[in-house]
Write a protein that holds these residues in place. Sequence first.
Motif, short mmCIF file in Angstrom:
data_model
loop_
_atom_site.label_atom_id
_atom_site.label_comp_id
_atom_site.label_asym_id
_atom_site.label_seq_id
_atom_site.Cartn_x
_atom_site.Cartn_y
_atom_site.Cartn_z
N LYS A 12 1.06 -1.19 0.00
CA LYS A 12 -0.10 -0.52 -0.08
C LYS A 12 0.91 1.54 0.16
CE LYS A 12 -4.77 1.40 1.29
NZ LYS A 12 -5.08 0.75 0.41
N ALA A 13 1.27 0.93 0.95
CA ALA A 13 2.88 2.72 0.80
C ALA A 13 2.98 2.94 -0.28
CB ALA A 13 3.79 2.43 1.55
N LEU A 14 3.97 1.35 -0.99
CA LEU A 14 4.40 1.34 -2.01
C LEU A 14 3.71 2.10 -3.35
CD1 LEU A 14 6.04 -1.93 -2.53
CD2 LEU A 14 7.75 1.01 -2.82
N TRP A 15 2.49 1.44 -3.81
CA TRP A 15 1.19 2.31 -4.26
C TRP A 15 0.67 3.24 -4.19
CZ3 TRP A 15 -1.37 -1.39 -7.74
CH2 TRP A 15 -2.03 -0.68 -8.68
N ILE A 26 10.03 2.16 -9.40
CA ILE A 26 10.68 0.89 -9.08
C ILE A 26 11.54 -0.27 -9.47
CG2 ILE A 26 9.79 -1.93 -8.12
CD1 ILE A 26 7.75 -0.28 -7.09
N MET A 27 12.80 -0.67 -9.30
CA MET A 27 13.75 -1.16 -10.00
C MET A 27 13.76 -3.19 -9.33
SD MET A 27 16.49 1.32 -11.36
CE MET A 27 18.04 -0.21 -11.43
N GLY A 28 14.20 -3.98 -9.96
CA GLY A 28 14.77 -4.95 -9.40
C GLY A 28 14.02 -6.21 -10.05
N GLU A 29 14.33 -7.44 -9.50
CA GLU A 29 14.39 -8.45 -9.64
C GLU A 29 12.83 -9.25 -9.62
OE1 GLU A 29 17.56 -10.58 -7.92
OE2 GLU A 29 19.40 -9.11 -8.50
N VAL A 33 6.55 -8.17 -13.83
CA VAL A 33 5.79 -9.53 -14.96
C VAL A 33 5.25 -10.39 -13.64
CG1 VAL A 33 5.46 -11.32 -16.58
CG2 VAL A 33 6.91 -8.93 -17.06
N TRP A 34 6.18 -10.84 -12.74
CA TRP A 34 5.70 -11.60 -12.09
C TRP A 34 5.34 -11.29 -10.72
CZ3 TRP A 34 9.64 -16.37 -11.64
CH2 TRP A 34 9.02 -17.41 -10.15
N GLY A 35 5.19 -9.33 -10.23
CA GLY A 35 4.91 -9.49 -9.34
C GLY A 35 5.69 -9.57 -8.37
N GLY A 36 6.64 -9.62 -7.76
CA GLY A 36 7.78 -9.46 -6.76
C GLY A 36 7.96 -10.57 -6.53
N ALA A 37 8.91 -11.24 -5.64
CA ALA A 37 9.26 -12.43 -5.25
C ALA A 37 8.65 -13.05 -3.94
CB ALA A 37 11.37 -12.64 -5.04
N TYR A 38 8.08 -12.14 -3.11
CA TYR A 38 7.20 -12.09 -1.98
C TYR A 38 5.86 -12.15 -2.44
CZ TYR A 38 11.29 -13.36 0.38
OH TYR A 38 12.55 -14.15 0.62
N ALA A 39 5.43 -11.71 -3.81
CA ALA A 39 4.47 -10.73 -4.14
C ALA A 39 4.09 -9.26 -3.72
CB ALA A 39 2.94 -11.53 -3.80
N VAL A 40 4.61 -8.76 -3.10
CA VAL A 40 4.70 -7.30 -2.51
C VAL A 40 3.93 -6.02 -4.01
CG1 VAL A 40 5.48 -4.82 -1.27
CG2 VAL A 40 6.34 -7.30 -0.83
N THR A 41 4.72 -6.43 -4.63
CA THR A 41 4.27 -5.76 -6.37
C THR A 41 3.82 -5.78 -7.28
OG1 THR A 41 6.07 -6.23 -7.47
CG2 THR A 41 6.56 -4.62 -6.01
N LYS A 51 7.98 1.06 -18.06
CA LYS A 51 8.77 2.42 -17.84
C LYS A 51 8.86 2.16 -15.74
CE LYS A 51 8.95 7.29 -18.12
NZ LYS A 51 8.20 8.63 -17.72
N ARG A 52 7.83 2.21 -15.20
CA ARG A 52 8.00 2.50 -13.35
C ARG A 52 7.89 1.00 -12.59
NH1 ARG A 52 3.16 6.85 -11.72
NH2 ARG A 52 5.31 7.26 -9.64
N VAL A 53 7.76 -0.01 -13.11
CA VAL A 53 8.01 -1.61 -12.44
C VAL A 53 8.78 -2.16 -13.84
CG1 VAL A 53 7.10 -2.98 -11.03
CG2 VAL A 53 5.89 -0.66 -11.58
#
Lengths: 326, 337
Positions: A12-15, A26-29, A33-41, A51-53
């Motif tokens: 929520k904070a990120l959003w 946001i940038m990272g592994e 497309v995956w939605g975050g390794a811990y599903a946070v994104t 562009k932003r994710v």
Amino acid sequence: MARMTMREAISKALWEEMERDERVFIMGEEVGVWGGAYAVTKGFYDRFGEKRVRDTPIAEAAIVGGAIGAAMTGARPIAELMTINFAFVAMDHIVNEAAKLHYMFAGQFKLSLVIRAVSGGGRQLAATHSQTPDAIFAHFPGLKVVSPGTPADAKGLLKSAIRSDDPVLFIENATLYQTKGEVPEDEDYLEPLGKSKVQREGDDVTIVAYSKMVPAALEAAKRLADEGIEAEVVDLRSLRPLDMDPVIASFKRTNRAVIAEEGWRSYGVGSEVSARIYELAFDYVDAPVKRVAQAEVPLPYNARLEQLALPQTEDIYHAVKEVING
Amino acid sequence: MEKQDFLDLYREMVVIRRIEERAAELYQKGKIGGFLHLYIGQEAVCAGIGSVRQPQDRIITAYRDHGWAISTGIDPKVVMAELLGKVDGCSGGKGGSMHMADVEKNFWGGHAIVGAHIPIAAGLALGDVYQGNDDAVTICMFGDGATNIGFFHEGLNLSKVWNLPVLWVTENNQYGMGTAVDRASAVSEIRQKAEGYGMRNERIDGMDVMQVRADVERVLDSIRKEGGPYLLEIMTYRYRGHSMGDPERYREKEEVKKWEAEDPIGIFRKYLIDEGIATEQVLDEQDAEAEKIVAEAVDFAEASPEPGDDALFEHIYAEPAPVEYRGYALEKKSEGK
């Protein structure tokens, strides 16, 4: 207020901050497309686009270094490291660049940068993927190091970190992602960086904790209360800057303290906090300060052995009894 | 280029040469501390690139950065003040020789960890792309030695994957400290490494400033038109050691002499005379002017004050934050107050 998990609070904070400020990305592994390794994104890629994710290669120096460069130009990147164990691969960019560039060039570069990383053990990932090396990063002036223990703080602190003009390492504990709590829904709900917080009041003993040890300390406090011992739980929330004021205020009333951290004891958070207690409140000491921490071994895969090495509610409970009974 | 532009470029190269010579003297006198890496012999690279980059193009380099500081427009006085660790230095005396920068001049440092600025450069270009600064190119310099470290490969790969507008420049001065390129790099032509990333690349001469200008201008145009990164390997040579503490056991004096015969200032001087742009006398006047600029820079730097105690605690963070510990002496001092 809404009841939600720490994962939801972070998400929520990120959003909200992405919605609020176009400069934030946001940038990272596997963040996209995956939605975050811990599903946070999860859902971010669809809403904010590539562009932003930004999905990155598995290349931590490029993730943190690239985020530093983008921050220097005025963007506000959030670099996600899948786990803090991978931060060692980007160590130079975290401690030699992010923590230094503002100072070394007399304030010319501003690094409005957040590095999110998952810390902690307890998930049978064995020695390389289970560390809690938070204190290492708190060693470096120039970096802010934050690690929340409750869902509300996770939201409020992360939003402050994103709005901060300084580089912030935001450490999340994966085993806390499912913990629930009341979280303010206000989009401008901010918790200040560098401020400790009393999570439970009590006059008999001070328990200092952060991150995963906060719920453990609160749980221990509940058991102690059944025996008539009222523990005050001070949540550091920020390891750098470290705010000792609520710790010292509490200690001057209780004269006894236990410090709990998930990481190793030597050169750790407990070492720092207890040294400062002795420096700042020596005359109030009624019993030696106790430190509860992880057994000093590389964490094993075997579940029973792993739990044996990790600090538990039980350990905090017994440590408190010892500082009270002498 | 107008006649005056040629003279300015020539004088700039001479100023860089003289600054470095004076820096070496001041280092030997103990007035400059730490590490000192001289740019002597490589002047055509920074002068050439500096004179064709557009104002929106960001410059970022490694620790051999004094020439770059001057070519990006930092006053030699300010450069010299930084070398002496004085308050008027471009980094307030807190960065020193290896950490010069001026954001106003679009010069992003001066970075001392080998190769670490390469992913940061990719990030600068990312920032431009992200914010829609479509016409900007980030120009990132590094030595041949830096192309053997992981940062280089992560940075190049990212720049190509994201099609970032970066001009990667290897200033190939043929030695990473004292180790020759072919003793440290799997390929002796650094430009070949770009091939692995499907990146356009080229090896060019770095001793002739007019040639550097022409090649870099062409490549910058191409990045602006076609997008994406490009790697230039610019062949150059440093006449002095890696830093001031270099025993130079790794090369023969004859090799240095051979390259000194290809001196970039000498080549440019000859060009200006042969082309009828300037006479010996006019260039001698420029030499004298350069001497004067450098002498004034040294005087300015010597007269500039030392940073005060409070500077120690400035710029740790951009936002107000407590200083956790001020050191024993200053803690005692403030207790006494």
